[in-house]
Design an enzyme around this catalytic site. Sequence first.
Site, mmCIF file in Angstrom:
data_model
loop_
_atom_site.group_PDB
_atom_site.id
_atom_site.type_symbol
_atom_site.label_atom_id
_atom_site.label_comp_id
_atom_site.label_asym_id
_atom_site.label_seq_id
_atom_site.Cartn_x
_atom_site.Cartn_y
_atom_site.Cartn_z
ATOM 1 N N THR A 153 0.819 -1.210 0.000
ATOM 2 C CA THR A 153 0.000 0.000 0.000
ATOM 3 C C THR A 153 0.854 1.261 0.000
ATOM 4 O OG1 THR A 153 -1.483 -1.270 1.385
ATOM 5 C CG2 THR A 153 -1.966 1.054 1.156
ATOM 6 N N VAL A 154 1.761 1.357 0.991
ATOM 7 C CA VAL A 154 2.561 2.581 1.093
ATOM 8 C C VAL A 154 3.523 2.691 -0.084
ATOM 9 C CG1 VAL A 154 4.240 3.845 2.486
ATOM 10 C CG2 VAL A 154 2.346 2.654 3.603
ATOM 11 N N VAL A 182 14.047 20.511 -5.884
ATOM 12 C CA VAL A 182 15.338 19.872 -5.691
ATOM 13 C C VAL A 182 16.304 20.216 -6.830
ATOM 14 C CG1 VAL A 182 16.486 17.657 -5.293
ATOM 15 C CG2 VAL A 182 14.152 18.007 -4.500
ATOM 16 N N GLU A 238 10.431 9.923 9.274
ATOM 17 C CA GLU A 238 9.253 10.715 9.641
ATOM 18 C C GLU A 238 7.971 9.883 9.663
ATOM 19 O OE1 GLU A 238 7.532 13.292 11.187
ATOM 20 O OE2 GLU A 238 8.907 14.634 10.136
ATOM 21 N N VAL A 251 6.244 7.633 12.831
ATOM 22 C CA VAL A 251 5.560 8.026 14.061
ATOM 23 C C VAL A 251 4.091 8.364 13.879
ATOM 24 C CG1 VAL A 251 5.449 9.704 15.934
ATOM 25 C CG2 VAL A 251 7.597 8.653 15.339
ATOM 26 N N GLY A 269 2.210 9.095 10.619
ATOM 27 C CA GLY A 269 1.795 9.234 9.229
ATOM 28 C C GLY A 269 2.010 10.619 8.655
ATOM 29 N N LYS A 320 5.892 4.315 19.252
ATOM 30 C CA LYS A 320 5.986 5.683 18.731
ATOM 31 C C LYS A 320 6.436 6.669 19.803
ATOM 32 C CE LYS A 320 2.486 4.630 15.259
ATOM 33 N NZ LYS A 320 1.021 4.622 15.028
ATOM 34 N N GLY A 370 -2.625 5.526 6.794
ATOM 35 C CA GLY A 370 -3.257 5.667 5.493
ATOM 36 C C GLY A 370 -2.196 5.709 4.410
#
Lengths: 432, 432
Positions: free
Chosen positions: A14-15, A34, A130, A133, A135, A206, A303
């Site tokens: 998913t991620v 960038v 990041e 912890v 999302g 977390k 999510g």
Amino acid sequence: MTQTISIGLLGLGTVGSGVVHIIEQHQDKLKHQVGCNVEVKHILVNNLEKKRDVVLNGAKLTTNPDDVLNDPDLDVIIEVMGGVKGTKDYIVQALQNKKHVVTANKDLMAVHGSELLEVASENRCDLFYEASVAGGIPILRSLVEGLSSDRITKMMGILNGTTNYILTKMTQEGAAYNDVLKEAQELGYAEADPTADVEGIDAARKIAILGTLGFSMHLDLDDVSIAGISQVSKEDLEYSKQLGYTMKLIGIANRTGDKVEVSVQPALFPETHPLAAVNDEFNAVYVYGEAVGETMFYGPGAGKLPTATAVVSDLVEVMKNIRLGVTGNSAVLPQFEKKLKNDEEIEAKYFLRLHAKDQPGTFSALTALFSSYGVSLEKILQQPAKEEGVADIVMTTHTVSKKNYQAILQQLHDLDVVSEIKSSYRVEGDES
Amino acid sequence: MTQTISIGLLGLGTVGSGVVHIIEQHQDKLKHQVGCNVEVKHILVNNLEKKRDVVLNGAKLTTNPDDVLNDPDLDVIIEVMGGVKGTKDYIVQALQNKKHVVTANKDLMAVHGSELLEVASENRCDLFYEASVAGGIPILRSLVEGLSSDRITKMMGILNGTTNYILTKMTQEGAAYNDVLKEAQELGYAEADPTADVEGIDAARKIAILGTLGFSMHLDLDDVSIAGISQVSKEDLEYSKQLGYTMKLIGIANRTGDKVEVSVQPALFPETHPLAAVNDEFNAVYVYGEAVGETMFYGPGAGKLPTATAVVSDLVEVMKNIRLGVTGNSAVLPQFEKKLKNDEEIEAKYFLRLHAKDQPGTFSALTALFSSYGVSLEKILQQPAKEEGVADIVMTTHTVSKKNYQAILQQLHDLDVVSEIKSSYRVEGDES
């Protein structure tokens, strides 16, 4: 100067597919920020044949981790496969191959974070996490940068969406824990085995990561005192409400001088406290800084897209550092020796509910016990219990040490007039 | 590599002395983060003789701006003197002398921000202004970095502590605007001349800065449609409460496609919305990102230490860039052409309160007017007004364009059965 930065992905669930999607959709914006192109080139997957609804744009798939970890073309490895043991070895291998790493893996960072940051530092590589912890909330970056000139004294976090959803429904609908859990499982908000969520383990990971970063002190899961929400009753929430409180499963990292306390437990907040307004599956982290005072960061805790957004934000940071030739400076290694508070030093207010004999003398026996420890009561509520001759008594205390409070609980238990201690919760966010 | 970074200060008032204090107190932490010492060397003041309760540790005071702006030893200039016209010239001079600049000046950044960022970019200097928007909330950094891989569609901010304090007291105590304003002035929460606060001008400056950064489009104060809180009545707040809403003075920056709307006005939020729980003098910014969804940043909007903390956070950023040799890369110049929505494209829900004749046919006349514009009503509340034969009617609409809503208001005004339109507010944060 590099014209294209090449990415390897460990995992395309998913991620992972969210990350690929965002990079694809934001080519222009990323280039504006960038100054170069970014391309996902190599992806580790479990199954080459699986049908996927993400455009891969020429990225090679492989089931052999070495293909990705040793690919000399890759600049950055993004780890979104989860797991601890094997995953740790992959990340170490990537860092030793001088590849920068972005991970969304809280289990891994809670257990091996400090060690991995050291490997990163030794290899002059960036390691960002990041997404591990909360999302979509840029809380780690805010701790490191935004509050960089402040001393943090306390952090309180609603760090688990599943339990916040359950407590919200129980509070709003007066529903029982088991019913709401079942509903949450049916809706996909809770896992079939919800233990890590409802017993507070996920939140504990977390708060350990937050505490380590915020206090610059290596804290791991074993340092966190943990209680979950599976024992919370409808009655507890009703009485809390009558006293003007809302219950949240809260991770607390608290510093006094050079000693800290780290814990996860259901706690009561005044209804007017901003954390009390964090409902459903949302997460929030409340931070006390000596100079800045109170701040709160609110957002989705999980999510696909929020988590993938946090991963890509880290990636942007890494890419900037690569372009600027300054990687390896960002790992913030713990600066202070770990010192945990003992039970005498941990102080809190408490909500206590018990059943006692509905007879003269009960109250004076109770209050005498509290005052023998120098503890005064803030609020008291008494109602007849369902059982004849029994009173349902709810009290909130002023600040008391954990040691004294546990002694009081023990003695209450032994007291003749007390038939049962029903429940007890910390009260937080109430500075009065 | 530089071993000490030297700072010049323009102004040594409340915020300035806070900055000196924090730098003094955090020497060790700053050195751990940046890797070198930092020293305040030269300070522009109005009065050399004034007694000050801050330890200056060898910093030279002067009343001549050129002493600071042209001092070849200084690396960074911190502007905390306020004002627009002269201050702008000072900052331009500093940047042209290749000094990096940190400013807390919202008035200046709202009016001349884009121009100053261009001067900074031309001179390869950093220009940071975190403290100009919401004191202790690291919102600009979060917009630039944390959400860098996302597209922002809407920002809503409680950006002025004075008005939030006044509305909170009016709501909680049922007090009248003038009484609360007077109390706030006595307590020092409101200025003797409160116009810039209560008429929404201060908030407008901040939402212009937020909109410019979040949408990468040059927006200035003239682009903001502004309404303040001085006309808000006790009755408006009572009716809002009855319908489940809380009023906040809110800055809104809203994007649809490539067109934006920027406004400041009192608006109503459902009581369950996180912005409704932002009370007293606190500030908060609610951000909608396409990928991340909804996030909120909460904290003190002003105050000596919070503002000074934000200034020092910017300073840390600049110092890191100096050490890394990468200054001048951080100025984010607006990327897109400004396109403002017209009144047909600005859409919102509204709360409307009016006095009408308490007679048959009134309601059908009202509803017929709304439906002639294709607008349906969400909630309706009718009560007898104090005046005989008059009904106090409160309605909330579903989404309607500003153009149509203004036409409806005009026709309501002309309608026989309507005796007076009492008030009208946008309803926000209610997506149903």
